[in-house]
Enzyme design. Sequence first.
Site, PDB file in Angstrom:
ATOM      1  N   THR A  12       1.016  -1.313   0.159  1.00  0.00           N
ATOM      2  CA  THR A  12       0.031   0.046   0.028  1.00  0.00           C
ATOM      3  C   THR A  12       0.911   1.180   0.075  1.00  0.00           C
ATOM      4  OG1 THR A  12      -0.119   0.096   2.320  1.00  0.00           O
ATOM      5  CG2 THR A  12      -1.889  -1.170   1.357  1.00  0.00           C
ATOM      6  N   GLY A  13       0.266   2.391  -0.224  1.00  0.00           N
ATOM      7  CA  GLY A  13       0.934   3.763  -0.025  1.00  0.00           C
ATOM      8  C   GLY A  13       2.129   3.773  -0.968  1.00  0.00           C
ATOM      9  N   ILE A  14       3.084   4.461  -0.507  1.00  0.00           N
ATOM     10  CA  ILE A  14       4.261   5.044  -1.181  1.00  0.00           C
ATOM     11  C   ILE A  14       4.966   3.590  -1.911  1.00  0.00           C
ATOM     12  CG2 ILE A  14       6.511   5.947  -1.118  1.00  0.00           C
ATOM     13  CD1 ILE A  14       5.666   7.626   1.192  1.00  0.00           C
ATOM     14  N   ASP A  33       6.930  -7.952   1.908  1.00  0.00           N
ATOM     15  CA  ASP A  33       5.648  -7.346   3.092  1.00  0.00           C
ATOM     16  C   ASP A  33       5.276  -8.330   3.918  1.00  0.00           C
ATOM     17  OD1 ASP A  33       3.990  -5.382   4.303  1.00  0.00           O
ATOM     18  OD2 ASP A  33       3.709  -4.625   2.075  1.00  0.00           O
ATOM     19  N   SER A 114      11.450  10.427   7.053  1.00  0.00           N
ATOM     20  CA  SER A 114      10.319  11.296   7.118  1.00  0.00           C
ATOM     21  C   SER A 114      10.865  12.773   7.415  1.00  0.00           C
ATOM     22  CB  SER A 114       9.582  10.743   8.578  1.00  0.00           C
ATOM     23  OG  SER A 114       8.562  11.967   8.737  1.00  0.00           O
ATOM     24  N   TYR A 151       9.485   7.341  16.988  1.00  0.00           N
ATOM     25  CA  TYR A 151       9.320   7.356  15.362  1.00  0.00           C
ATOM     26  C   TYR A 151      10.531   8.475  14.870  1.00  0.00           C
ATOM     27  CZ  TYR A 151       7.293   8.479  11.042  1.00  0.00           C
ATOM     28  OH  TYR A 151       6.981   8.701   9.687  1.00  0.00           O
TER      29      TYR A 151
END
Length: 255
Positions: A12-14, A33, A114, A151
Amino acid sequence: MSKTYVITGGSTGIGAAVKAKLLEAGHSVILIDLHNGDIEADLSKPDGRSDAIEKVKEIAENGIDGLVTCAGVGPHFEPVAAIAALNYYGTTELIKGLQPLLEKKRGAVVAVSSNSAILPGLDTELVSCMSENNEEATLEFCSAAEGAKVYAASKFAVIKWIRQNAAAAIRKGIRINVVAPGITETPLTNQAFSDERYGAAMQQFLQMTPIGKMASPDMIAKPILFLLSDDAEYMVGSLMLVDGGVDAQLRPTQF
């Protein structure tokens, strides 16, 4: 010419956006995954990483042209120690383990970090723990910390690792770079927005984003594909911020 790429966390996602673009260009993709991957493995566990690495070696014994490490979890994830286990060790150990295959084809690596990693409030003690101690000691230390701090530290520690290892890697023909996205519309982000601990802060962070919107996965996938390509052949150890102007707004003189 068709090339072979490995993506972690690409269901999913990026990661899914990167996979779709690589397949559209005629390349082969090996997806790692927890679920729905060509290789299903828990990259937060040492055994899961080693198993994934061995399976990639079986599938692509002649080498791989690139690796994109998208697998990760957000600040809301429990147990907190698993944030460091997956985000940091699930990235760095995969890069190290797949280095022999990358050397064979002079491949490129793009790690996904991030923009929160370089914002004010970073817990440098957590970063040092990840960078300097063994995994068992790190996870014990992180288990008592706040999820948001673990995080951000895990994502900063990835950048630090890339910067420290990029020069040695390029001497072996491997280009390693890192992308730091801002808020991106993914299932993981949606979970964070719904979390009672972090939802309000996420909304505030989105509102202060100069571009005025969340990124789509495609907006992050395009820079990743650039870094994988020969067009980025002179980029080594680079941090590419793709965050809608947040870092420039908050740290205009730090770069």
